[in-house]
Design an enzyme around this catalytic site. Structure first.
Site, PDB file in Angstrom:
ATOM      1  N   CYS A   1      47.619  45.491  36.159  1.00 56.25           N
ATOM      2  CA  CYS A   1      48.279  46.585  35.466  1.00 56.25           C
ATOM      3  C   CYS A   1      48.590  46.092  34.060  1.00 56.25           C
ATOM      4  O   CYS A   1      48.935  44.933  33.845  1.00 56.25           O
ATOM      5  CB  CYS A   1      49.573  47.043  36.106  1.00 56.25           C
TER       6      CYS A   1
ATOM      7  N   ARG B   1      43.000  45.003  32.644  1.00 59.32           N
ATOM      8  CA  ARG B   1      43.988  44.583  33.640  1.00 59.32           C
ATOM      9  C   ARG B   1      44.084  45.551  34.815  1.00 59.32           C
ATOM     10  O   ARG B   1      44.825  45.306  35.780  1.00 59.32           O
ATOM     11  CB  ARG B   1      45.366  44.454  32.995  1.00 59.32           C
TER      12      ARG B   1
ATOM     13  N   TRP C   1      46.373  48.963  38.304  1.00 64.54           N
ATOM     14  CA  TRP C   1      45.544  48.386  39.370  1.00 64.54           C
ATOM     15  C   TRP C   1      46.415  48.489  40.622  1.00 64.54           C
ATOM     16  O   TRP C   1      47.429  47.804  40.729  1.00 64.54           O
ATOM     17  CB  TRP C   1      45.198  46.935  39.051  1.00 64.54           C
TER      18      TRP C   1
ATOM     19  N   ASN D   1      54.683  46.357  35.833  1.00 68.41           N
ATOM     20  CA  ASN D   1      53.569  45.502  36.245  1.00 68.41           C
ATOM     21  C   ASN D   1      54.134  44.442  37.177  1.00 68.41           C
ATOM     22  O   ASN D   1      55.109  43.777  36.827  1.00 68.41           O
ATOM     23  CB  ASN D   1      52.934  44.836  35.019  1.00 68.41           C
ATOM     24  N   GLY D   2      53.522  44.293  38.346  1.00 69.58           N
ATOM     25  CA  GLY D   2      53.981  43.265  39.284  1.00 69.58           C
ATOM     26  C   GLY D   2      54.126  43.860  40.668  1.00 69.58           C
ATOM     27  O   GLY D   2      53.597  44.938  40.961  1.00 69.58           O
TER      28      GLY D   2
ATOM     29  N   GLU E   1      29.454  29.970  42.509  1.00 66.14           N
ATOM     30  CA  GLU E   1      29.777  30.817  41.363  1.00 66.14           C
ATOM     31  C   GLU E   1      28.764  31.971  41.240  1.00 66.14           C
ATOM     32  O   GLU E   1      29.138  33.122  40.989  1.00 66.14           O
ATOM     33  CB  GLU E   1      29.819  29.976  40.083  1.00 66.14           C
TER      34      GLU E   1
ATOM     35  N   LYS F   1      29.685  36.000  41.303  1.00 67.94           N
ATOM     36  CA  LYS F   1      29.361  36.888  40.182  1.00 67.94           C
ATOM     37  C   LYS F   1      28.509  38.054  40.658  1.00 67.94           C
ATOM     38  O   LYS F   1      28.741  39.187  40.269  1.00 67.94           O
ATOM     39  CB  LYS F   1      28.633  36.075  39.107  1.00 67.94           C
TER      40      LYS F   1
ATOM     41  N   GLU G   1      30.551  40.553  42.785  1.00 66.76           N
ATOM     42  CA  GLU G   1      31.610  41.181  41.994  1.00 66.76           C
ATOM     43  C   GLU G   1      31.075  42.327  41.126  1.00 66.76           C
ATOM     44  O   GLU G   1      31.702  43.377  41.030  1.00 66.76           O
ATOM     45  CB  GLU G   1      32.225  40.084  41.116  1.00 66.76           C
TER      46      GLU G   1
ATOM     47  N   HIS H   1      22.471  25.972  60.650  1.00 63.57           N
ATOM     48  CA  HIS H   1      23.630  25.912  61.554  1.00 63.57           C
ATOM     49  C   HIS H   1      24.267  27.282  61.749  1.00 63.57           C
ATOM     50  O   HIS H   1      25.415  27.375  62.182  1.00 63.57           O
ATOM     51  CB  HIS H   1      24.660  24.906  61.032  1.00 63.57           C
TER      52      HIS H   1
ATOM     53  N   LYS I   1      41.231  42.124  35.631  1.00 58.10           N
ATOM     54  CA  LYS I   1      40.976  40.819  35.017  1.00 58.10           C
ATOM     55  C   LYS I   1      42.081  39.794  35.325  1.00 58.10           C
ATOM     56  O   LYS I   1      41.806  38.731  35.833  1.00 58.10           O
ATOM     57  CB  LYS I   1      40.831  41.007  33.501  1.00 58.10           C
TER      58      LYS I   1
HETATM   59  O1  M6R Z   1      42.454  34.095  34.718  1.00 57.35           O
HETATM   60  P1  M6R Z   1      41.969  33.197  35.811  1.00 57.35           P
HETATM   61  O2  M6R Z   1      40.897  32.276  35.387  1.00 57.35           O
HETATM   62  O3  M6R Z   1      43.092  32.464  36.483  1.00 57.35           O
HETATM   63  O4  M6R Z   1      41.355  34.175  36.887  1.00 57.35           O
HETATM   64  C1  M6R Z   1      40.924  33.686  38.122  1.00 57.35           C
HETATM   65  C2  M6R Z   1      40.106  34.703  38.871  1.00 57.35           C
HETATM   66  O5  M6R Z   1      40.856  35.856  39.122  1.00 57.35           O
HETATM   67  C3  M6R Z   1      38.837  35.104  38.115  1.00 57.35           C
HETATM   68  O6  M6R Z   1      38.048  33.989  37.819  1.00 57.35           O
HETATM   69  C4  M6R Z   1      38.005  36.090  38.948  1.00 57.35           C
HETATM   70  O7  M6R Z   1      37.523  35.466  40.082  1.00 57.35           O
HETATM   71  C5  M6R Z   1      36.871  36.640  38.103  1.00 57.35           C
HETATM   72  N1  M6R Z   1      36.876  38.073  38.199  1.00 57.35           N
HETATM   73  C6  M6R Z   1      35.535  36.115  38.513  1.00 57.35           C
HETATM   74  O8  M6R Z   1      34.519  36.587  37.707  1.00 57.35           O
END
Ligand code: M6R
Length: 587
Positions: A2, A28, A73, A97-98, A461, A465, A468, A484, A582
């Site tokens: 948020c 956010r 969010w 926010n929170g 990673e 990606k 996501e 396995h 984000k």
């Molecule tokens: O701001 P941060 O690096 O702490 O964020 C961590 C994760 O939330 C962030 O890397 C998230 O996994 C991304 N959306 C991945 O692309």
């Protein structure tokens, strides 16, 4: 998560400034949006489900020199107009926010006193509690409510009859910026107008009373506290795609620069003597973070291979509740692009209390983890707007590589990073390979990324990606684990992408490719090795430049590009994946 913003302006277009700020805060959260404007002593509120731009047509009609806004969010209550903020009660309007953890008990209490709740959110208790505590003094009402709230909250409070606003911070970021347009409080710096080059970072437990004459800070007991403004680097905060169709592509194109700038920033701003003594004095090093930041920790653990310390990598959300038995000289390396991720901040706070030393590796120099750390190793990737982390990952790898080598030949490490940065453009130019891999992903029900050693870390990673931004099911496995269990999932609709850059296990990985092929699965290989294998005829191979142990940078970069292209091919918005945001500032 948020984004919130409040402002007082010299004209009666505060709502317009809030709207523009919300557009820059949308990374956010983007499931619903709302703005309240205070003009002529009255608050008018508009809110809707959907993205910030959905309010464009209403903004001109919201007159007043004080306004507050929110881009959401969802945590409690589905994304909807009713659950969108601001929430209003009596003369008050509040954005939050929170997460208010004790909202259920407060809600019952307020219902028993006759309040009616309209939304399913935890946030609505905040506005009702403030209204309930109002005896003519806004600051006193906000403070009385704040001490009753448990959890994380950043609030902006408007009150009819008060020409200004009140901002509150507890475990959710809030910065105040004064500029020619007015005085602003917002979740993050990008929301502030360009001219705000000085900011004040509010601390947990702060209340700011903001009027035309300035900001005054108090604690929850109403004692005055002093907060100093600091200059902030606005470079790279432009919420502009720079001619690219998406922020993700723009930011991928800035990855090499993120490596170069991080190298430069390391030698310019880090106290190398202090860093050396922290690293060499550790008998145990714990790398921690979430999501992509955690994934960069996986690779970094291998960078510390020469260190005599025991090195482990822990997911921050686990670490904070299941901390390992600490040794005497534990060094925590907390990795976070935003520096505000609640789980990472929580883990760092815990370790600080137990006496561990903390290095923060972050892209945000004024964030919460920087204030908890003994030393900050900056990631200089510039603002990252796309929800998916791309260039910040490469900046993190660079910062961690230098940190791991700070007690060795750090000048050599610097030259290795500079050389690998030069190779990103070669990978970018391999568009045919990228399109081929993306086409295969787009045509698959599930994609498994596999590799061994550091290649497996890259696979982790790559898998994050892809899922996501494309919503295609994906997972990562060490290639040796395939037999396995995972092999049971292989069929004609599944794709195995193998990262093969570690010579020691290259042949073993090729065997795993065959295991997939002979069960009818599809396979593709990304490698830095020249040797051709006739037995793999028909399997697409992407040969990236050979850069030895720095291959992790280039294979990960190639696979982030594949994730981007896959998302675009199947019509996803890679910048704003569904259900995500984000900065994950709630648990
Ligand atoms: O701001 P941060 O690096 O702490 O964020 C961590 C994760 O939330 C962030 O890397 C998230 O996994 C991304 N959306 C991945 O692309």
């Amino acid at each position: 998560m948020c984004g919130i913003i409040g402002c007082i302006t010299s004209d009666d277009c505060a709502a317009k400034s809030v709207y523009e700020g919300l557009l820059r805060l949308e990374y956010r959260g983007y499931d619903s949006v709302g703005i309240s404007a205070l003009g002529g002593g009255k608050i008018v509120t508009v809110k809707k489900s959907g993205r910030v731009s959905g309010l464009a047509e209403y903004v001109g009609g919201l007159k007043g020199n004080v306004a507050a806004g929110h881009t959401r969010w969802a945590t409690h209550g589905a994304p909807s107009g009713v659950n969108a903020h601001p929430h209003c009660e009596g003369r008050f309007s509040v954005v939050h926010n929170g997460i208010i953890e004790n909202y259920a008990e407060l809600r019952d209490e307020l219902i028993s006193r006759g309040y009616e709740f309209r939304s399913e959110t935890d946030s609505e208790v905040a506005v009702k509690l403030i209204a309930d505590n109002f005896r003519g003094d806004v600051l006193a009402a906000v403070a009385a409510a704040a001490v009753r709230l448990r959890g994380s909250f950043a609030l902006v409070v408007l009150c009819e009859g008060f020409e200004g606003f009140v901002a509150v911070r507890n475990r959710s970021s809030l910065v105040v910026g004064v500029c020619e347009e007015g005085i602003f409080a917002a979740s993050d710096v990008p929301a502030l107008p360009e001219s705000a080059d000085e900011i004040t970072v509010m601390e947990d437990g702060d209340i700011a009373v903001i009027t035309r004459s300035g900001a005054q800070y108090f604690d929850f007991c109403l004692n005055t506290v002093t907060r100093r403004a600091r200059r902030v680097e606005r470079d790279g905060f432009t919420a502009d795609k720079g001619g690219y169709p998406h922020f993700m592509l723009k930011e991928l194109n800035q990855s090499a620069r993120a490596v170069e700038d991080t190298v430069e920033g390391f030698f310019r701003s880090v106290d190398l003597g202090r860093l050396r003594s922290l690293v060499s004095g550790a008998d145990e090093i714990i790398l921690t973070g979430c999501g992509t930041a955690y994934n960069s920790g996986l690779i970094a653990a291998r960078f510390f291979g020469e260190s005599s310390a025991r090195v482990r990598v822990e997911i921050a959300s686990e670490l904070r509740y299941y901390p390992p038995k600490m040794s005497k000289n534990t060094l925590v390396i907390a990795i976070s692009q935003s520096g505000e991720t609640a789980d990472t901040v929580g883990a760092v706070s815990l370790f600080r209390q137990t006496g561990a030393q903390v290095i923060a590796v972050t892209n945000c120099g004024y964030s919460a983890i920087t204030r908890l750390a003994n030393i900050v190793v900056p990631v200089c990737a510039g603002a990252e707007i796309c929800v998916a982390a791309t260039k910040s990952y490469f900046g993190q790898l660079a910062a961690l590589y230098l940190t791991a080598n700070v007690c060795a030949d750090v000048a050599f490490a610097k030259s290795q990073l500079r050389s690998v940065a030069l190779q990103f453009s070669s990978v970018l130019s391999q568009t045919a390979e990228c399109e081929c891999f993306a086409g295969m992903c787009a045509a698959s029900r599930a994609v498994f990324f596999m590799g061994r050693g550091a290649d497996y870390d890259v696979a982790v990673e790559a898998s994050l990606k892809l899922k996501e931004v494309s919503y295609i099911f994906s997972d990562a496995y060490p290639a040796g684990e395939l037999k396995h269990g995972t092999l049971a999932l292989i069929d004609g609709d599944t794709l195995g992408i193998f990262v093969i850059c570690q010579e020691r296990t290259a042949e073993k990985c090729i065997s795993a490719v065959h295991e997939v092929l002979c069960r009818g699965g599809k396979a593709a290989i990304i490698t830095d090795m020249e040797a051709e294998d006739d037995s793999l005829d028909g399997v697409p191979v992407w040969r990236i430049p050979r850069v030895g142990k720095m291959s992790v940078f280039l294979s990960a970069f190639a696979l982030q590009l594949v994730a981007y292209r896959t998302a675009v091919k199947i019509g996803r918005d890679p910048d704003k994946p569904r259900n995500l945001a984000k900065s994950v500032t709630v648990e």
